[in-house]
Design a protein around this motif. Structure first.
Motif, PDB file in Angstrom:
ATOM      1  N   SER A   1       0.836  -1.192   0.000  1.00  0.00           N
ATOM      2  CA  SER A   1       0.000   0.000   0.000  1.00  0.00           C
ATOM      3  C   SER A   1       0.877   1.250   0.000  1.00  0.00           C
ATOM      4  O   SER A   1       0.538   2.230  -0.671  1.00  0.00           O
ATOM      5  CB  SER A   1      -1.019  -0.019   1.134  1.00  0.00           C
TER       6      SER A   1
ATOM      7  N   GLY B   1       3.768   1.355  -1.454  1.00  0.00           N
ATOM      8  CA  GLY B   1       4.250   1.377  -2.832  1.00  0.00           C
ATOM      9  C   GLY B   1       3.254   2.088  -3.734  1.00  0.00           C
ATOM     10  O   GLY B   1       3.626   2.907  -4.578  1.00  0.00           O
ATOM     11  N   LEU B   2       1.970   1.788  -3.503  1.00  0.00           N
ATOM     12  CA  LEU B   2       0.928   2.444  -4.284  1.00  0.00           C
ATOM     13  C   LEU B   2       0.958   3.960  -4.046  1.00  0.00           C
ATOM     14  O   LEU B   2       0.878   4.752  -4.991  1.00  0.00           O
ATOM     15  CB  LEU B   2      -0.438   1.863  -3.915  1.00  0.00           C
ATOM     16  N   PHE B   3       1.107   4.371  -2.764  1.00  0.00           N
ATOM     17  CA  PHE B   3       1.175   5.805  -2.465  1.00  0.00           C
ATOM     18  C   PHE B   3       2.353   6.455  -3.202  1.00  0.00           C
ATOM     19  O   PHE B   3       2.227   7.549  -3.736  1.00  0.00           O
ATOM     20  CB  PHE B   3       1.368   6.062  -0.968  1.00  0.00           C
ATOM     21  N   PHE B   4       3.503   5.758  -3.227  1.00  0.00           N
ATOM     22  CA  PHE B   4       4.685   6.325  -3.885  1.00  0.00           C
ATOM     23  C   PHE B   4       4.408   6.549  -5.370  1.00  0.00           C
ATOM     24  O   PHE B   4       4.727   7.600  -5.922  1.00  0.00           O
ATOM     25  CB  PHE B   4       5.909   5.408  -3.729  1.00  0.00           C
ATOM     26  N   VAL B   5       3.794   5.532  -5.991  1.00  0.00           N
ATOM     27  CA  VAL B   5       3.529   5.629  -7.429  1.00  0.00           C
ATOM     28  C   VAL B   5       2.509   6.733  -7.695  1.00  0.00           C
ATOM     29  O   VAL B   5       2.679   7.546  -8.616  1.00  0.00           O
ATOM     30  CB  VAL B   5       3.065   4.268  -7.993  1.00  0.00           C
ATOM     31  N   VAL B   6       1.455   6.801  -6.878  1.00  0.00           N
ATOM     32  CA  VAL B   6       0.449   7.852  -7.070  1.00  0.00           C
ATOM     33  C   VAL B   6       1.085   9.226  -6.872  1.00  0.00           C
ATOM     34  O   VAL B   6       0.832  10.157  -7.634  1.00  0.00           O
ATOM     35  CB  VAL B   6      -0.755   7.649  -6.117  1.00  0.00           C
TER      36      VAL B   6
ATOM     37  N   MET C   1       4.246  10.090  -7.400  1.00  0.00           N
ATOM     38  CA  MET C   1       5.073  10.428  -8.561  1.00  0.00           C
ATOM     39  C   MET C   1       4.204  10.711  -9.782  1.00  0.00           C
ATOM     40  O   MET C   1       4.548  11.554 -10.613  1.00  0.00           O
ATOM     41  CB  MET C   1       6.068   9.297  -8.859  1.00  0.00           C
TER      42      MET C   1
ATOM     43  N   PHE D   1       0.198  15.123   0.120  1.00  0.00           N
ATOM     44  CA  PHE D   1       0.952  13.867   0.205  1.00  0.00           C
ATOM     45  C   PHE D   1       1.933  13.883   1.369  1.00  0.00           C
ATOM     46  O   PHE D   1       2.144  12.870   2.022  1.00  0.00           O
ATOM     47  CB  PHE D   1       1.698  13.605  -1.102  1.00  0.00           C
TER      48      PHE D   1
END
Lengths: 242, 89, 199
Positions: free
Chosen positions: C29, C31-36, C38, C129
């Protein structure tokens, strides 16, 4: 008497409610995704007026079926009690779970009554009044997550202590459900933003969190049904199944 | 063997502090952004692998989890660098 | 210690590492925050970089060092705990907590400084963020401090020793894994929020 009588029926109510919630709360209730907080009061009121009759049906059915969150919570309690009986009958975790299930039921009932009120006579109401009521429903629905977190963390801790060779509920399912309810903490961002991924209709706080919750609901209910089947078998064969 | 070797976490501590410092320097003082970002992301991934191996004894974890977490580190770093590149192009 | 030895130690079933499942999910989860994060940055890199420069990189770096040090002390506690030296393990856990308490102070100062200069969740997308990622991480940190606090009590004093020791070892193992995850996540969060946009 079979101590697990009724338990399976109660576990099935969880599956019924899941299906009902998808149809009535989500689809008819216009909650896929909910109306964005970025809409102006007038835009929002226009949407509500257009879909009021569907929302009304959705909420009218969702309110009574929401009691099933509690009835299947009792099925979870039955499984937890069986594990606790082998562990010195300390019943604190099953109590927390049961009370958490009761409180979470309110979270499924009260916001629906608020949204029902929004859809009651939107054509004569002020747009801003409609909007604040709708917002209130969402604040309650999203921000009361700690009740469910308490319920399912207590469940997870309890089933991880199952001493059976093959546990009644697999460890991964316990950790998965604990992860989902702990991840609800992200919802804390929801009242602070209007758009973007953390808003009530955003990528993270709606699509990811709600999908996780619904998947967890199904996964957990399947394992509760299986566990009750095994407990009945243990009861009739007189020893723990291996 | 890893589990009983008490020197393993100690060496890892010095290594982690050292490479953290490098990444701080790269971020603050490097003139060439592409190299700086590659260094920052690469060092972050390296630090995570050191923590996984030395502190968390990931070799004792189930194989699926091990592969998943290494994959996660790789995918996250690649995505961060890739999306940074895409934004700067 | 290989798995075979653990099984021979008399534990009916070694299930502590199941926390790995939680760790994998939690990392996903984040990882998902990081991608969102970026992906949101794609459209407005200048705004994100400019906002990032308002953060104190040195404080983020200090916090990374604090967590690494604390994580190291807890890893060490786990090593001596496996060897049965619970008194030493307790001491190391307490030191780990003391060091980690500084993380809370630094983070608290950063939040106070930002909020009092009017930088809030709604300032811009970067700060949404910033507060979300560091906030969720902070909740993980607080939970970890509670777990360390429990571990610092040592094995249960009144329970039968074998039972108390086996259970303490299991909790020490699981608790330290969780604490390392808190450290590990900060590394990406720190790189993403403080370093990528610096200068």
């Amino acid at each position: 008497m079979n101590p697990y009588r009724y338990a399976k029926a109660l576990a099935w109510t969880g599956v019924f409610m899941l299906a009902g919630t998808i149809i009535f709360w989500a689809i008819l209730g216009q909650n896929v995704p909910p109306y964005s907080a970025e809409l102006s009061a007038d835009e929002f009121a226009a949407q509500i007026r257009e879909h009021a009759s569907l929302i009304r049906i959705g909420m009218i059915v969702q309110m009574p079926i929401s009691v099933m969150w509690f009835t299947w919570g009792v099925a979870i309690w039955v499984v937890m009690r069986a594990i606790e009986k082998e562990n010195g009958s300390n019943s604190i975790l099953s109590l927390l779970q049961l009370v958490g299930a009761a409180f979470t039921t309110i979270v499924f009932v009260l916001p629906c009554s608020v949204w029902l009120a929004v859809a009651y006579r939107p054509e004569v109401m002020e747009p801003k009044t409609l909007q604040i009521m709708y917002d209130f429903g969402w604040m309650f629905f999203d921000m009361a997550y700690s009740l469910t977190t308490m319920q399912l963390v207590a469940f997870g801790i309890c089933v991880l202590q199952d001493k059976r060779e093959r546990p009644l509920i697999p460890a991964w399912a316990a950790w998965f459900s604990m992860f989902v309810v702990v991840s609800f903490a992200v919802l804390t961002m929801m009242p602070l933003v209007f758009g973007g991924p953390f808003s009530r209709s955003g990528l993270i706080n709606y699509f990811v969190e709600f999908s996780l919750f619904f998947v967890m609901w199904l996964v957990l209910d399947i394992f509760i049904l299986k566990a009750i089947g095994r407990l009945e078998q243990e009861h009739y064969t007189g020893h723990a199944s291996r | 063997m890893i589990g009983n070797d008490s020197a393993a976490p100690r060496n890892a501590w010095l290594l982690l502090l050292l490479i953290s410092g490098l990444s701080f320097v790269a971020a603050e003082f490097s003139a060439e952004r592409h190299i700086a970002i590659a260094a920052i992301v690469g060092i972050a991934a390296a630090k995570i692998v050191v923590i996984l191996v030395r502190f968390m004894d990931i070799d004792r974890a189930p194989a699926g989890i091990r592969r998943y977490l290494y994959g996660w580190t790789l995918v996250c770093s690649a995505a961060i660098f890739g999306l940074w590149w895409a934004a700067s192009a | 210690m290989p798995a075979a030895e653990l099984a021979a130690a008399g534990a009916p079933r070694e299930r502590a590492p199941a926390i790995w499942i939680f760790i994998a999910l939690d990392c996903s989860s984040f990882g998902l925050f990081f991608v969102v994060f970026m992906a949101q940055r794609l459209g407005q890199p200048a705004l994100f970089d400019h906002s990032s420069q308002q953060l104190y990189t040195a404080l983020g770096f200090l916090n990374a060092c604090i967590l690494i040090t604390s994580s190291w002390l807890v890893a060490w506690a786990n090593v001596v705990g496996r060897q049965g030296d619970f008194a030493q393990a307790k001491k190391l856990i307490a030191w780990g907590m003391a060091v980690a308490a500084c993380f809370g102070l630094v983070k608290g100062y950063e939040y106070y400084e930002k909020l009092s200069s009017g930088v809030t969740v709604s300032t811009n997308e970067f700060f949404t963020f910033y507060y979300a990622l560091t906030g969720i991480h902070f909740v993980h940190y607080l939970v970890g401090m509670v777990i360390l606090g429990v571990l610092a009590q040592g094995p249960h004093p009144y329970a039968p020793p074998d039972q108390a020791h086996a259970s303490y070892r299991k909790w020490l193992e699981g608790g330290s894994l969780y604490w390392h995850m808190v450290d590990l996540l900060w590394i990406f969060i720190f790189s993403l929020l403080y370093l990528v946009g610096a200068r």
